[in-house]
Design a protein around this motif. Structure first.
Motif, mmCIF file in Angstrom:
data_model
loop_
_atom_site.group_PDB
_atom_site.id
_atom_site.type_symbol
_atom_site.label_atom_id
_atom_site.label_comp_id
_atom_site.label_asym_id
_atom_site.label_seq_id
_atom_site.Cartn_x
_atom_site.Cartn_y
_atom_site.Cartn_z
ATOM 1 N N GLY A 74 41.637 39.216 30.350
ATOM 2 C CA GLY A 74 40.640 38.464 31.193
ATOM 3 C C GLY A 74 41.048 38.653 32.579
ATOM 4 N N PHE A 75 40.081 38.611 33.451
ATOM 5 C CA PHE A 75 40.312 38.823 34.925
ATOM 6 C C PHE A 75 39.206 38.152 35.761
ATOM 7 C CE2 PHE A 75 39.228 42.954 33.281
ATOM 8 C CZ PHE A 75 38.212 43.630 33.961
ATOM 9 N N GLU A 76 39.202 38.004 36.860
ATOM 10 C CA GLU A 76 38.122 37.518 37.595
ATOM 11 C C GLU A 76 38.639 37.594 39.116
ATOM 12 O OE1 GLU A 76 34.637 37.296 36.894
ATOM 13 O OE2 GLU A 76 35.568 36.300 35.581
ATOM 14 N N LYS A 77 37.850 38.266 40.073
ATOM 15 C CA LYS A 77 37.822 38.061 41.352
ATOM 16 C C LYS A 77 36.590 37.284 41.804
ATOM 17 C CE LYS A 77 37.952 41.040 45.732
ATOM 18 N NZ LYS A 77 37.825 42.342 45.945
ATOM 19 N N MET A 78 36.703 36.267 42.326
ATOM 20 C CA MET A 78 35.773 35.323 42.644
ATOM 21 C C MET A 78 35.599 35.178 44.177
ATOM 22 S SD MET A 78 36.317 32.410 39.893
ATOM 23 C CE MET A 78 34.568 31.802 40.039
ATOM 24 N N ASN A 79 34.312 34.806 44.486
ATOM 25 C CA ASN A 79 33.945 34.250 46.107
ATOM 26 C C ASN A 79 34.485 32.905 46.365
ATOM 27 O OD1 ASN A 79 32.722 36.762 46.679
ATOM 28 N ND2 ASN A 79 30.673 36.109 45.591
ATOM 29 N N PRO A 80 34.970 32.449 47.402
ATOM 30 C CA PRO A 80 35.205 31.074 47.808
ATOM 31 C C PRO A 80 34.049 30.229 47.572
ATOM 32 C CG PRO A 80 36.214 32.593 49.309
ATOM 33 C CD PRO A 80 35.280 33.344 48.478
ATOM 34 N N GLY A 81 34.356 28.923 47.252
ATOM 35 C CA GLY A 81 33.235 27.954 47.429
ATOM 36 C C GLY A 81 32.772 27.565 46.001
ATOM 37 N N SER A 82 31.805 26.936 45.698
ATOM 38 C CA SER A 82 31.035 26.600 44.304
ATOM 39 C C SER A 82 30.405 27.638 43.592
ATOM 40 C CB SER A 82 30.207 25.421 44.204
ATOM 41 O OG SER A 82 29.204 25.738 45.244
#
Length: 447
Positions: A107-115
């Motif tokens: 499992g992996f994730e690259k997310m955007n900042p904030g909610s």
């Protein structure tokens, strides 16, 4: 039916999204570490399940092709915040069905900042029914302050508010849960946060919703986690009894009609899924809640940890706040809940979260969790929840054939419970398959 065993685990640090590391690098680090821990190369992997929420089509293949071009089935999984555990169950089921002797869950994730927000603006949202009922329930109440903030936070905050209205829990109980998790997180080298607020500081922190402050909320995070699972025959053939942890039971549930028919904010937060998934897991494992010593629980927001104590049967219905007051959710108490720091402090990269739980619980059961170690762990439980919905509850334990052997320090050259290092070219070379292509350039984060 046979059994499945976790023989290798790995994790990156869960970190604030800054765009510094792309998902192929995060996923590769986690997978390489899990293979190192298992003592096998990617050639041994017969199938893989890859979980991520924010990504395009075959991201799992993009990550794993760095390890080899072996032609194995690679299944990509997206199940909201329970994605990591859903990938894990997919890999475990391949072992139980006899389709593979050794499988990888990643499992992996690259997310955007904030909610959290959806990139899709031209189609129906999967939890619109939940959001609609939340608005209706909120409109029927006469609260002095109008709700605000991100939608997910509002849902879980409302669940905690209802629990208080029904059973007497107070905001201080959510604050105590948050402070407890942050205190645990300070012992975890993989955590996003290591500050330790008091319950009073949690209560007085910046408001994110009407009823939640910042330390009560899990942050968006980048990260990866992985587990190698295998059959008993594979474990014994390769003499891996010193690292094999049994998948004793697991339950997977989606929403029943209770979600809407109960007109309950607790139910809108997925409580019924948790109840049903845990019952299945307990039955499969042949244990009860009283047999569990350590829990990695989906505390995306502090109120969800509170209501989930009920859902998992860790306390009688309506007495979760009494469990908090008694200190029965931390070291020295009846259970240790989220010794890793939980989602609130450790971080919450959606696709990696559930597999991160497996990483920490495997270390606990091997007695290799370092400063996070809970004494005398026999049964450990993971709870991973996604609105929309999916709940996965997994129970792990040491098998009867478990034996002491090589330590994690032997396998890595350092203690991975005390230090989080990035992988090197040498680490990749040790576990990479014989078949690979120079057209796929690995993303390596060097020391």
């Amino acid at each position: 039916m046979g059994k499945a065993y976790v023989i290798g685990v790995g994790s990156t640090k869960f970190d604030k999204p800054r765009g510094l590391r792309d998902y192929p690098e995060l996923g590769l680090e986690a997978a390489v570490k899990a293979l190192q821990d298992a003592g096998v190369t990617y050639d041994a992997i017969e199938t893989a399940a890859c979980g991520y929420v924010y990504g395009d089509s075959t991201c799992g293949q993009r990550v794993l092709y760095q390890l080899g071009m072996t032609g194995i089935p690679i299944i990509n999984v997206n199940n909201n915040c329970s994605t990591g555990s859903s990938a894990f169950v997919t890999a475990v089921n391949s072992i139980l069905a006899g389709q593979a002797e050794c499988a990888l869950a990643l499992g992996f994730e690259k997310m955007n900042p904030g909610s959290l927000s959806s990139p899709w603006k031209d189609r129906e949202g999967p939890i619109n029914g939940t959001n609609k009922q939340m608005v209706e329930i909120e409109a029927s109440k006469q609260y002095p302050t109008k709700e605000f903030g991100p939608g997910a936070g509002q849902i879980f905050a409302a669940a905690g508010l209802e629990y208080g209205e029904k059973y007497g829990a107070k905001p201080i109980h959510m604050a105590k849960i948050s402070a407890k998790n942050h205190a645990h997180s300070a012992k975890n080298p993989y955590s996003q946060f290591t500050f330790v607020p008091t319950p009073e500081e949690v209560l007085n922190a910046r408001k994110i919703t009407r009823d939640l402050t910042l330390p009560m909320c899990s942050p968006t995070s980048d990260g990866g986690a992985a587990a190698v699972v295998a059959s008993e025959a594979f474990v014994k053939k390769h003499n891996l009894q010193d690292r094999a942890i049994e998948v004793a039971g697991f339950g997977v549930a989606t929403d029943s009609s209770q979600l809407y028919e109960a007109h309950s904010r607790i139910e809108l937060a997925g409580a019924d899924m948790t109840r049903r998934a845990s019952k299945i897991a307990y039955k499969q494992a042949g244990v009860s809640p009283q047999d569990i010593q350590v829990v990695e629980l989906h505390d995306c927001f502090a109120p969800n940890e509170l209501i989930t104590y009920d859902g998992l049967g860790l306390c009688p219905p309506g007495q979760a706040h009494l469990l908090v007051d008694a200190g029965d959710n931390t070291y020295g108490g009846k259970y240790v809940v989220n010794p890793s720091g939980g989602l609130e402090s450790k971080g919450h990269p959606l696709g990696a979260t559930g597999l991160g739980m497996i990483f920490y619980l495997t270390l606990q059961l091997r007695n290799e969790a370092g400063k996070m170690q809970v004494p005398n762990v026999k049964n450990a439980m993971a709870h991973n929840l996604g609105l929309g919905g999916s709940a996965v509850v997994t129970i792990l334990r040491r098998p009867a054939f478990y034996k002491k052997g090589t330590s994690a320090t032997d396998r890595f050259g350092y203690n991975p419970a005390l230090e989080c290092r990035r992988i090197t070219d040498g680490d990749l070379a040790k576990v990479r398959a014989k078949e690979f292509s120079d057209y796929v350039k690995p993303s390596i984060a060097r020391l």
